[in-house]
Design a protein around this motif. Structure first.
Motif, mmCIF file in Angstrom:
data_model
loop_
_atom_site.group_PDB
_atom_site.id
_atom_site.type_symbol
_atom_site.label_atom_id
_atom_site.label_comp_id
_atom_site.label_asym_id
_atom_site.label_seq_id
_atom_site.Cartn_x
_atom_site.Cartn_y
_atom_site.Cartn_z
ATOM 1 N N GLY A 54 26.301 75.928 -42.990
ATOM 2 C CA GLY A 54 25.562 77.122 -43.370
ATOM 3 C C GLY A 54 25.381 77.386 -44.847
ATOM 4 N N MET A 55 25.871 76.500 -45.708
ATOM 5 C CA MET A 55 25.668 76.730 -47.131
ATOM 6 C C MET A 55 24.202 76.462 -47.470
ATOM 7 S SD MET A 55 27.622 75.068 -50.442
ATOM 8 C CE MET A 55 29.190 75.837 -50.082
ATOM 9 N N PRO A 56 23.576 77.330 -48.257
ATOM 10 C CA PRO A 56 22.180 77.100 -48.644
ATOM 11 C C PRO A 56 22.022 75.789 -49.414
ATOM 12 C CG PRO A 56 22.848 79.347 -49.189
ATOM 13 C CD PRO A 56 24.086 78.604 -48.781
ATOM 14 N N LEU A 57 20.914 75.111 -49.185
ATOM 15 C CA LEU A 57 20.649 73.813 -49.794
ATOM 16 C C LEU A 57 20.702 73.873 -51.319
ATOM 17 C CD1 LEU A 57 19.792 70.850 -49.643
ATOM 18 C CD2 LEU A 57 17.424 71.626 -49.483
ATOM 19 N N GLY A 58 20.086 74.876 -51.922
ATOM 20 C CA GLY A 58 20.066 74.984 -53.380
ATOM 21 C C GLY A 58 21.451 75.100 -53.972
ATOM 22 N N VAL A 59 22.303 75.855 -53.311
ATOM 23 C CA VAL A 59 23.676 76.021 -53.791
ATOM 24 C C VAL A 59 24.450 74.718 -53.602
ATOM 25 C CG1 VAL A 59 25.864 77.240 -53.416
ATOM 26 C CG2 VAL A 59 23.703 78.505 -53.386
ATOM 27 N N ALA A 60 24.381 74.154 -52.394
ATOM 28 C CA ALA A 60 25.133 72.934 -52.101
ATOM 29 C C ALA A 60 24.726 71.797 -53.025
ATOM 30 C CB ALA A 60 24.920 72.529 -50.637
ATOM 31 N N TYR A 61 23.433 71.567 -53.145
ATOM 32 C CA TYR A 61 22.966 70.460 -53.970
ATOM 33 C C TYR A 61 23.231 70.728 -55.448
ATOM 34 C CZ TYR A 61 20.147 66.704 -55.826
ATOM 35 O OH TYR A 61 19.738 65.589 -56.514
ATOM 36 N N GLY A 62 23.056 71.976 -55.871
ATOM 37 C CA GLY A 62 23.300 72.327 -57.267
ATOM 38 C C GLY A 62 24.745 72.110 -57.664
ATOM 39 N N VAL A 63 25.663 72.594 -56.843
ATOM 40 C CA VAL A 63 27.088 72.438 -57.152
ATOM 41 C C VAL A 63 27.476 70.967 -57.069
ATOM 42 C CG1 VAL A 63 29.436 72.985 -56.370
ATOM 43 C CG2 VAL A 63 27.684 74.782 -56.430
ATOM 44 N N TRP A 64 27.014 70.279 -56.020
ATOM 45 C CA TRP A 64 27.350 68.860 -55.837
ATOM 46 C C TRP A 64 26.855 68.027 -57.024
ATOM 47 C CZ3 TRP A 64 23.798 64.803 -53.996
ATOM 48 C CH2 TRP A 64 24.447 63.619 -53.683
ATOM 49 N N GLY A 65 25.602 68.207 -57.377
ATOM 50 C CA GLY A 65 25.032 67.438 -58.478
ATOM 51 C C GLY A 65 25.683 67.758 -59.808
ATOM 52 N N GLY A 98 24.550 77.112 -65.340
ATOM 53 C CA GLY A 98 23.407 77.055 -64.430
ATOM 54 C C GLY A 98 23.829 77.133 -62.977
ATOM 55 N N VAL A 99 24.888 76.430 -62.609
ATOM 56 C CA VAL A 99 25.366 76.454 -61.229
ATOM 57 C C VAL A 99 25.892 77.840 -60.872
ATOM 58 C CG1 VAL A 99 27.143 75.551 -59.679
ATOM 59 C CG2 VAL A 99 25.805 73.994 -61.092
ATOM 60 N N VAL A 100 26.627 78.459 -61.780
ATOM 61 C CA VAL A 100 27.126 79.815 -61.524
ATOM 62 C C VAL A 100 25.951 80.772 -61.332
ATOM 63 C CG1 VAL A 100 28.355 81.777 -62.555
ATOM 64 C CG2 VAL A 100 29.339 79.474 -62.668
ATOM 65 N N THR A 101 24.911 80.630 -62.129
ATOM 66 C CA THR A 101 23.725 81.479 -62.005
ATOM 67 C C THR A 101 23.060 81.292 -60.645
ATOM 68 O OG1 THR A 101 23.385 81.357 -64.394
ATOM 69 C CG2 THR A 101 21.503 82.053 -63.059
ATOM 70 N N ILE A 102 22.942 80.063 -60.191
ATOM 71 C CA ILE A 102 22.351 79.797 -58.874
ATOM 72 C C ILE A 102 23.203 80.407 -57.771
ATOM 73 C CG2 ILE A 102 21.855 77.957 -57.198
ATOM 74 C CD1 ILE A 102 20.951 76.258 -59.624
ATOM 75 N N GLU A 103 24.515 80.259 -57.866
ATOM 76 C CA GLU A 103 25.412 80.805 -56.847
ATOM 77 C C GLU A 103 25.313 82.331 -56.797
ATOM 78 O OE1 GLU A 103 28.257 81.536 -53.945
ATOM 79 O OE2 GLU A 103 27.048 79.768 -54.360
ATOM 80 N N VAL A 104 25.333 82.981 -57.946
ATOM 81 C CA VAL A 104 25.228 84.450 -57.985
ATOM 82 C C VAL A 104 23.887 84.898 -57.408
ATOM 83 C CG1 VAL A 104 25.050 86.438 -59.540
ATOM 84 C CG2 VAL A 104 26.862 84.750 -59.877
#
Length: 118
Positions: A54-65, A98-104
């Motif tokens: 259930g994790m959103p794709l943008g968050v998962a891929y952003g954090v992973w990358g 950037g990743v923190v911004t996407i997560e928030v």
């Protein structure tokens, strides 16, 4: 907050970073390509499980990358003696920001959807 997707994401990150770091060593020891292949397959399997959880794709891929880039750069310096400069450190800080911004932003968007459904 459900910890399962984050634990799966940690597995994806560790698998990908291990494979990436091993890739350099495999140049001199081709048997290590087994570790490389296994690591990348595991990383994508974990990433798929993260999305299924259930994790959103943008968050998962952003954090992973992002974490893959950061950890590979830092560990490449530690393991292989590759340079890690102040400019690279600034880049790492910007990646993390950037990743923190996407997560928030993702959490706020999810809260709005939840409020609208109530």
């Amino acid at each position: 907050m459900n910890a399962k997707p984050w634990l799966l994401l940690a597995g994806a990150i560790v698998s990908e970073v291990t494979a990436s770091l091993t890739l350099k060593a495999a140049i001199d020891n081709p048997l290590l390509y087994i570790v490389v292949g296994t690591g990348f397959v595991a990383a994508f399997a974990f990433l798929g499980a993260v999305l299924k959880a259930g994790m959103p794709l943008g968050v998962a891929y952003g954090v992973w990358g992002a974490m893959g880039v950061v950890l590979t750069a830092v560990l490449g310096s530690v393991v292989y003696g590759e340079p890690l400069t102040a400019v690279m450190g600034l880049g790492i800080a910007l990646i993390i920001a950037g990743v923190v911004t996407i997560e928030v932003g993702s959490e706020r968007a999810a809260a709005r959807v939840t409020e609208g459904a109530a």
